[in-house]
Design a protein around this motif. Sequence first.
Motif, PDB file in Angstrom:
ATOM      1  N   VAL A  89      -6.190   9.319  10.905  1.00 45.27           N
ATOM      2  CA  VAL A  89      -5.380   8.807   9.804  1.00 45.27           C
ATOM      3  C   VAL A  89      -4.066   9.553   9.597  1.00 45.27           C
ATOM      4  O   VAL A  89      -3.233   9.113   8.813  1.00 45.27           O
ATOM      5  CB  VAL A  89      -6.172   8.801   8.474  1.00 45.27           C
ATOM      6  CG1 VAL A  89      -7.368   7.897   8.569  1.00 45.27           C
ATOM      7  CG2 VAL A  89      -6.577  10.186   8.058  1.00 45.27           C
ATOM      8  N   ALA A  90      -3.852  10.665  10.263  1.00 44.28           N
ATOM      9  CA  ALA A  90      -2.693  11.516   9.986  1.00 44.28           C
ATOM     10  C   ALA A  90      -1.360  10.804  10.203  1.00 44.28           C
ATOM     11  O   ALA A  90      -0.481  10.854   9.344  1.00 44.28           O
ATOM     12  CB  ALA A  90      -2.757  12.788  10.820  1.00 44.28           C
ATOM     13  N   ALA A  91      -1.185  10.132  11.332  1.00 44.82           N
ATOM     14  CA  ALA A  91       0.097   9.467  11.610  1.00 44.82           C
ATOM     15  C   ALA A  91       0.370   8.372  10.597  1.00 44.82           C
ATOM     16  O   ALA A  91       1.479   8.252  10.076  1.00 44.82           O
ATOM     17  CB  ALA A  91       0.103   8.901  13.029  1.00 44.82           C
ATOM     18  N   ALA A  92      -0.641   7.574  10.303  1.00 45.82           N
ATOM     19  CA  ALA A  92      -0.469   6.493   9.334  1.00 45.82           C
ATOM     20  C   ALA A  92      -0.148   7.056   7.956  1.00 45.82           C
ATOM     21  O   ALA A  92       0.717   6.536   7.246  1.00 45.82           O
ATOM     22  CB  ALA A  92      -1.725   5.632   9.280  1.00 45.82           C
ATOM     23  N   LYS A  93      -0.822   8.131   7.590  1.00 45.46           N
ATOM     24  CA  LYS A  93      -0.613   8.744   6.265  1.00 45.46           C
ATOM     25  C   LYS A  93       0.799   9.312   6.141  1.00 45.46           C
ATOM     26  O   LYS A  93       1.478   9.104   5.136  1.00 45.46           O
ATOM     27  CB  LYS A  93      -1.658   9.822   6.030  1.00 45.46           C
ATOM     28  CG  LYS A  93      -1.761  10.276   4.591  1.00 45.46           C
ATOM     29  CD  LYS A  93      -2.913  11.234   4.397  1.00 45.46           C
ATOM     30  CE  LYS A  93      -4.260  10.609   4.480  1.00 45.46           C
ATOM     31  NZ  LYS A  93      -4.731   9.937   3.305  1.00 45.46           N
ATOM     32  N   VAL A  94       1.265  10.037   7.154  1.00 41.55           N
ATOM     33  CA  VAL A  94       2.596  10.637   7.117  1.00 41.55           C
ATOM     34  C   VAL A  94       3.672   9.556   7.002  1.00 41.55           C
ATOM     35  O   VAL A  94       4.560   9.631   6.144  1.00 41.55           O
ATOM     36  CB  VAL A  94       2.846  11.515   8.368  1.00 41.55           C
ATOM     37  CG1 VAL A  94       4.314  11.872   8.521  1.00 41.55           C
ATOM     38  CG2 VAL A  94       2.008  12.772   8.304  1.00 41.55           C
ATOM     39  N   LEU A 117      -2.646  -2.942  14.838  1.00 41.41           N
ATOM     40  CA  LEU A 117      -2.639  -2.999  13.377  1.00 41.41           C
ATOM     41  C   LEU A 117      -1.292  -3.538  12.914  1.00 41.41           C
ATOM     42  O   LEU A 117      -0.256  -3.166  13.457  1.00 41.41           O
ATOM     43  CB  LEU A 117      -2.838  -1.602  12.780  1.00 41.41           C
ATOM     44  CG  LEU A 117      -4.094  -0.838  13.156  1.00 41.41           C
ATOM     45  CD1 LEU A 117      -4.021   0.581  12.617  1.00 41.41           C
ATOM     46  CD2 LEU A 117      -5.316  -1.539  12.605  1.00 41.41           C
ATOM     47  N   ASP A 118      -1.331  -4.405  11.915  1.00 39.04           N
ATOM     48  CA  ASP A 118      -0.087  -4.845  11.312  1.00 39.04           C
ATOM     49  C   ASP A 118       0.294  -3.855  10.216  1.00 39.04           C
ATOM     50  O   ASP A 118      -0.328  -2.806  10.067  1.00 39.04           O
ATOM     51  CB  ASP A 118      -0.211  -6.269  10.773  1.00 39.04           C
ATOM     52  CG  ASP A 118      -1.273  -6.393   9.684  1.00 39.04           C
ATOM     53  OD1 ASP A 118      -1.996  -5.417   9.434  1.00 39.04           O
ATOM     54  OD2 ASP A 118      -1.368  -7.490   9.087  1.00 39.04           O
ATOM     55  N   VAL A 119       1.302  -4.178   9.424  1.00 41.86           N
ATOM     56  CA  VAL A 119       1.777  -3.275   8.375  1.00 41.86           C
ATOM     57  C   VAL A 119       0.658  -2.961   7.385  1.00 41.86           C
ATOM     58  O   VAL A 119       0.442  -1.806   7.018  1.00 41.86           O
ATOM     59  CB  VAL A 119       2.979  -3.905   7.642  1.00 41.86           C
ATOM     60  CG1 VAL A 119       3.422  -3.038   6.480  1.00 41.86           C
ATOM     61  CG2 VAL A 119       4.118  -4.123   8.604  1.00 41.86           C
ATOM     62  N   ASN A 120      -0.079  -3.989   6.953  1.00 39.35           N
ATOM     63  CA  ASN A 120      -1.164  -3.774   5.999  1.00 39.35           C
ATOM     64  C   ASN A 120      -2.285  -2.940   6.603  1.00 39.35           C
ATOM     65  O   ASN A 120      -2.906  -2.130   5.920  1.00 39.35           O
ATOM     66  CB  ASN A 120      -1.712  -5.107   5.487  1.00 39.35           C
ATOM     67  CG  ASN A 120      -0.694  -5.836   4.630  1.00 39.35           C
ATOM     68  OD1 ASN A 120       0.103  -5.207   3.946  1.00 39.35           O
ATOM     69  ND2 ASN A 120      -0.695  -7.146   4.687  1.00 39.35           N
ATOM     70  N   GLY A 121      -2.556  -3.137   7.876  1.00 39.75           N
ATOM     71  CA  GLY A 121      -3.578  -2.345   8.561  1.00 39.75           C
ATOM     72  C   GLY A 121      -3.213  -0.870   8.603  1.00 39.75           C
ATOM     73  O   GLY A 121      -4.066   0.002   8.410  1.00 39.75           O
ATOM     74  N   VAL A 122      -1.941  -0.578   8.847  1.00 44.15           N
ATOM     75  CA  VAL A 122      -1.485   0.812   8.862  1.00 44.15           C
ATOM     76  C   VAL A 122      -1.608   1.411   7.464  1.00 44.15           C
ATOM     77  O   VAL A 122      -2.056   2.546   7.297  1.00 44.15           O
ATOM     78  CB  VAL A 122      -0.029   0.910   9.379  1.00 44.15           C
ATOM     79  CG1 VAL A 122       0.520   2.322   9.219  1.00 44.15           C
ATOM     80  CG2 VAL A 122       0.045   0.479  10.832  1.00 44.15           C
ATOM     81  N   LYS A 123      -1.238   0.641   6.439  1.00 41.12           N
ATOM     82  CA  LYS A 123      -1.331   1.144   5.056  1.00 41.12           C
ATOM     83  C   LYS A 123      -2.786   1.371   4.654  1.00 41.12           C
ATOM     84  O   LYS A 123      -3.097   2.335   3.963  1.00 41.12           O
ATOM     85  CB  LYS A 123      -0.648   0.178   4.096  1.00 41.12           C
ATOM     86  CG  LYS A 123       0.867   0.207   4.229  1.00 41.12           C
ATOM     87  CD  LYS A 123       1.538  -0.747   3.288  1.00 41.12           C
ATOM     88  CE  LYS A 123       3.046  -0.684   3.464  1.00 41.12           C
ATOM     89  NZ  LYS A 123       3.740  -1.645   2.614  1.00 41.12           N
ATOM     90  N   GLN A 124      -3.685   0.483   5.077  1.00 40.89           N
ATOM     91  CA  GLN A 124      -5.110   0.684   4.784  1.00 40.89           C
ATOM     92  C   GLN A 124      -5.630   1.932   5.490  1.00 40.89           C
ATOM     93  O   GLN A 124      -6.412   2.696   4.924  1.00 40.89           O
ATOM     94  CB  GLN A 124      -5.926  -0.540   5.198  1.00 40.89           C
ATOM     95  CG  GLN A 124      -5.743  -1.723   4.293  1.00 40.89           C
ATOM     96  CD  GLN A 124      -6.480  -2.956   4.803  1.00 40.89           C
ATOM     97  OE1 GLN A 124      -6.968  -2.984   5.923  1.00 40.89           O
ATOM     98  NE2 GLN A 124      -6.536  -3.976   3.965  1.00 40.89           N
ATOM     99  N   LEU A 125      -5.216   2.132   6.722  1.00 42.82           N
ATOM    100  CA  LEU A 125      -5.614   3.328   7.461  1.00 42.82           C
ATOM    101  C   LEU A 125      -5.090   4.590   6.762  1.00 42.82           C
ATOM    102  O   LEU A 125      -5.785   5.602   6.693  1.00 42.82           O
ATOM    103  CB  LEU A 125      -5.090   3.262   8.901  1.00 42.82           C
ATOM    104  CG  LEU A 125      -5.555   4.332   9.873  1.00 42.82           C
ATOM    105  CD1 LEU A 125      -7.064   4.276  10.057  1.00 42.82           C
ATOM    106  CD2 LEU A 125      -4.869   4.161  11.214  1.00 42.82           C
ATOM    107  N   ALA A 126      -3.891   4.506   6.210  1.00 49.32           N
ATOM    108  CA  ALA A 126      -3.303   5.648   5.509  1.00 49.32           C
ATOM    109  C   ALA A 126      -4.056   5.963   4.216  1.00 49.32           C
ATOM    110  O   ALA A 126      -4.041   7.105   3.759  1.00 49.32           O
ATOM    111  CB  ALA A 126      -1.838   5.374   5.194  1.00 49.32           C
ATOM    112  N   ASN A 127      -4.711   4.975   3.627  1.00 47.65           N
ATOM    113  CA  ASN A 127      -5.436   5.190   2.365  1.00 47.65           C
ATOM    114  C   ASN A 127      -6.814   5.801   2.554  1.00 47.65           C
ATOM    115  O   ASN A 127      -7.457   6.171   1.574  1.00 47.65           O
ATOM    116  CB  ASN A 127      -5.564   3.870   1.595  1.00 47.65           C
ATOM    117  CG  ASN A 127      -4.234   3.438   1.017  1.00 47.65           C
ATOM    118  OD1 ASN A 127      -3.379   4.256   0.727  1.00 47.65           O
ATOM    119  ND2 ASN A 127      -4.052   2.146   0.864  1.00 47.65           N
TER     120      ASN A 127
END
Length: 168
Positions: A89-94, A117-127
Amino acid sequence: MSLNRSEKEAVISEVTDLAAKAQTLVLAEYRGITVADMTKLRSDARSKGVSLSVLKNTLARRAVAGSSFDVVADQMTGPLIYGFSEDAVAAAKVVADFAKTNDKLVIRAGAFGGKALDVNGVKQLANIPSREVLLAQVCGLLMSPMSRTAVVLGALAAKKGESEAVAA
């Protein structure tokens, strides 16, 4: 400035090594971001174990060819920053955290576990909480029944001790 063949091969080799170790790739468009903001993003990424790179898209496509990140090769167009991380999750979170404060950084796509992953997928991964937080939560869940049992046994012992004191 154009790279010569050996420099291109070195870049491809370096990115291929990054991709082999990484679990997650995040692509974001950085058009219009100031140098100071980009430096802050890179510093934050470095402290969290994320490798951020601005690469030529053709070299990036060649580097990820045959890897689990090949699924986002069609998204590699325009001015992109590539974030690779060994932590899931680190890259998505940063990138997502920086995008919240700077609207010029636009998350384009990502890849995790061989899936695009689309934009929402990246944001979900970041959460998703970090590994340490998840381990603490599991530990708390495992400790909860034991601590409840200890409290009940302690209350029973105290009650039994009171009843014996009253009887005496």
